[in-house]
Design a protein around this motif. Structure first.
Motif, mmCIF file in Angstrom:
data_model
loop_
_atom_site.group_PDB
_atom_site.id
_atom_site.type_symbol
_atom_site.label_atom_id
_atom_site.label_comp_id
_atom_site.label_asym_id
_atom_site.label_seq_id
_atom_site.Cartn_x
_atom_site.Cartn_y
_atom_site.Cartn_z
ATOM 1 N N LYS A 114 42.965 38.060 56.186
ATOM 2 C CA LYS A 114 42.053 37.032 55.674
ATOM 3 C C LYS A 114 41.173 37.547 54.535
ATOM 4 C CE LYS A 114 41.899 34.598 60.111
ATOM 5 N NZ LYS A 114 41.067 34.191 61.276
ATOM 6 N N ILE A 115 41.320 38.819 54.193
ATOM 7 C CA ILE A 115 40.429 39.412 53.192
ATOM 8 C C ILE A 115 40.651 38.818 51.807
ATOM 9 C CG2 ILE A 115 39.918 41.543 51.922
ATOM 10 C CD1 ILE A 115 40.190 43.063 54.548
ATOM 11 N N GLU A 116 41.890 38.697 51.398
ATOM 12 C CA GLU A 116 42.148 38.260 50.019
ATOM 13 C C GLU A 116 41.613 36.858 49.742
ATOM 14 O OE1 GLU A 116 45.555 39.890 47.657
ATOM 15 O OE2 GLU A 116 46.461 40.056 49.653
ATOM 16 N N LYS A 121 35.650 36.998 41.538
ATOM 17 C CA LYS A 121 35.447 37.850 40.368
ATOM 18 C C LYS A 121 34.273 38.811 40.545
ATOM 19 C CE LYS A 121 37.421 34.634 36.971
ATOM 20 N NZ LYS A 121 37.146 33.815 35.761
ATOM 21 N N ARG A 122 33.395 38.530 41.512
ATOM 22 C CA ARG A 122 32.210 39.365 41.705
ATOM 23 C C ARG A 122 32.359 40.345 42.868
ATOM 24 N NH1 ARG A 122 26.470 37.347 39.988
ATOM 25 N NH2 ARG A 122 26.524 39.587 39.563
ATOM 26 N N THR A 123 33.522 40.363 43.499
ATOM 27 C CA THR A 123 33.737 41.300 44.601
ATOM 28 C C THR A 123 33.794 42.723 44.050
ATOM 29 O OG1 THR A 123 35.047 39.622 45.749
ATOM 30 C CG2 THR A 123 35.172 41.877 46.576
ATOM 31 N N ARG A 124 33.041 43.631 44.678
ATOM 32 C CA ARG A 124 33.027 45.023 44.225
ATOM 33 C C ARG A 124 33.463 45.996 45.313
ATOM 34 N NH1 ARG A 124 33.391 42.803 40.480
ATOM 35 N NH2 ARG A 124 32.043 42.584 38.660
ATOM 36 N N ALA A 125 33.374 45.582 46.576
ATOM 37 C CA ALA A 125 33.677 46.532 47.646
ATOM 38 C C ALA A 125 34.067 45.791 48.922
ATOM 39 C CB ALA A 125 32.483 47.433 47.925
ATOM 40 N N ASN A 142 42.945 49.392 52.510
ATOM 41 C CA ASN A 142 43.017 50.228 51.300
ATOM 42 C C ASN A 142 44.023 49.692 50.295
ATOM 43 O OD1 ASN A 142 41.027 52.141 51.910
ATOM 44 N ND2 ASN A 142 42.436 53.402 53.099
ATOM 45 N N LYS A 143 45.084 49.087 50.790
ATOM 46 C CA LYS A 143 46.084 48.497 49.886
ATOM 47 C C LYS A 143 45.475 47.346 49.092
ATOM 48 C CE LYS A 143 50.767 46.558 49.812
ATOM 49 N NZ LYS A 143 51.944 46.176 50.656
ATOM 50 N N TYR A 148 42.968 45.359 43.841
ATOM 51 C CA TYR A 148 41.896 44.706 43.085
ATOM 52 C C TYR A 148 40.883 45.702 42.501
ATOM 53 C CZ TYR A 148 43.536 40.320 45.145
ATOM 54 O OH TYR A 148 44.301 39.220 45.512
ATOM 55 N N LYS A 149 41.116 46.985 42.727
ATOM 56 C CA LYS A 149 40.234 48.032 42.228
ATOM 57 C C LYS A 149 38.825 47.919 42.820
ATOM 58 C CE LYS A 149 42.859 48.636 37.943
ATOM 59 N NZ LYS A 149 42.814 48.643 36.462
#
Length: 397
Positions: A114-116, A121-125, A142-143, A148-149
């Motif tokens: 459910k993470i994705e 655009k503002r997700t950083r971590a 981690n994948k 998404y860096k």
């Protein structure tokens, strides 16, 4: 019989160190804090560890590091909906917005599938929580982060000694944040620590824990030898009063470090006893699987034996309040198993979530408890707990 939730082991070595520190008059962060950091980094298997004043500060400072690496205030951090409230608090304290994702009931951890859906655009971590010491599904997490860096910061507050596919929890993301609270396996009474393999992250952490001070090297941490940093920064100013970033007041003191050093010396003994207790309680609960479920240890992991969670199954002929009241009357100390932060903790209401948005987290919040598995707990006490549980269930068939 009285069975407390937790137990703190105060070692002879800790007592000796505390007296030595008191006699020296040097109580603020110094060489014993640094010794604890070195010992803990070696235990987890990371190159660096930075001690702070609480597990919540460990989360918050690890997140605040990201400002030095491109993050902006108001950016988003993905977290599980279910956790001790410190997880969500730390995200806000660091200046970010928590974006909640529901959990899997059987693991108590964030559902990676459910993470994705929560990415913007503002997700950083991403900050996965290894709740009750049960490792989150770090390969999948981690994948996604790599795709998404994003940065990955493990909330390992309760996960001392946990392993995932042969690697220690706290060494699987960019940083790992641990708590040394009184009920945890390694304790400094209050305190926390951040682990990382990146020297640049560790330097920023040392700055952040001391108001954003420019002086952040190990030499100054131990000796307050600002002359070293004057030379390093090519200035005659007192580096201790140059502040490079917005920081926190989050240093660990020497007395706390002494407690932690003593705890670490007995680490294998403590964790071995707690693991045995947890496994025995999981095994015994199978007799009552009609009414309860709990976490399970998969073949490729080790659960950090923080506590024993029990979740009441849907349709059980009793309520959580009835169960905990009965156990309490019979001397068994229990705790509720946290809540869905966005929908069951009023402090997060401003984010606009409503009941039903995170059904699995909310179910645990309504139906979960946990019991201590601490090192002072013996077989007779475990037998007593399950005797009283059986008596309760007999009355509620």
């Amino acid at each position: 019989m009285k069975i407390p939730f937790g137990a703190l082991t105060i070692t002879k070595e800790s007592r000796k160190l505390i007296n030595k520190i008191l006699d020296s008059g040097k109580l603020s962060s110094g060489k014993y804090v640094r010794e604890l950091e070195i010992l803990f980094a070696a235990l987890v298997g990371t190159k660096e560890a930075v001690a702070v004043s609480s597990g919540t500060d460990a989360d918050a400072l690890a997140l605040a590091v990201l400002y030095d690496f491109g993050a902006k205030r108001g950016d988003e951090v993905i977290v599980p909906a279910l956790s001790f409230v410190a997880t969500g608090n730390a995200v806000l304290q660091a200046g970010f917005k928590p974006v909640f994702v529901d959990i899997k009931k059987e693991t108590l951890n964030i559902d990676p599938d459910k993470i994705e859906n929560a990415v913007t655009k503002r997700t950083r971590a991403i900050m996965p929580v290894h709740l009750m010491g049960k490792p989150a599904e770090m390969d999948k997490i981690n994948k996604i982060a790599k795709k998404y860096k994003f940065f990955v910061i493990e909330d390992a507050a309760e996960a001392h000694g946990a392993e995932y596919k042969g690697r220690n929890i706290g060494a699987l993301g960019d940083m790992g944040a641990f708590s040394f609270y009184i009920a945890h396996i390694i304790s400094t009474v209050e305190g926390g620590i951040v682990t990382t393999n990146r020297k640049d992250f560790a330097e920023v952490l040392r700055s952040l824990r001391c108001h954003g001070r420019a002086c952040k090297c190990n030499i100054c941490v131990v000796n307050t030898a600002s002359a070293y940093c004057r030379k390093r920064f090519k200035t005659n100013k007192d580096i201790r009063f140059i502040f490079e970033r917005i920081g926190f007041s989050a240093k660990m003191n020497e007395l706390e470090a002494a407690m932690g050093i003593g705890s670490l010396r007995l680490y294998e003994k403590i964790i071995s006893k707690r693991r045995a207790n947890l496994k025995e309680m999981i095994r015994r609960l199978e007799d009552y699987s009609r009414y309860f479920f709990t976490i399970k240890e998969e073949k490729d992991e080790k659960i950090g034996p923080h506590a024993f969670p029990m979740i009441i199954r849907e349709g059980a002929p009793f309520t959580r309040n009835e169960l905990t009241a009965y156990l309490d009357r019979n001397g068994v100390d229990t705790r509720d198993l946290f809540s869905s932060m966005p929908t069951q903790c009023p402090g997060f209401a401003f984010l606009g979530h409503k009941k039903g948005d995170f059904p699995d987290a909310e179910y645990i919040g309504n139906n979960g408890i946990h019991i201590g598995v601490h090192q002072e707990l013996n077989k007779n006490q475990i037998a007593y707990i399950f005797k009283k549980l059986k008596e309760f269930l007999t009355q509620h068939r």
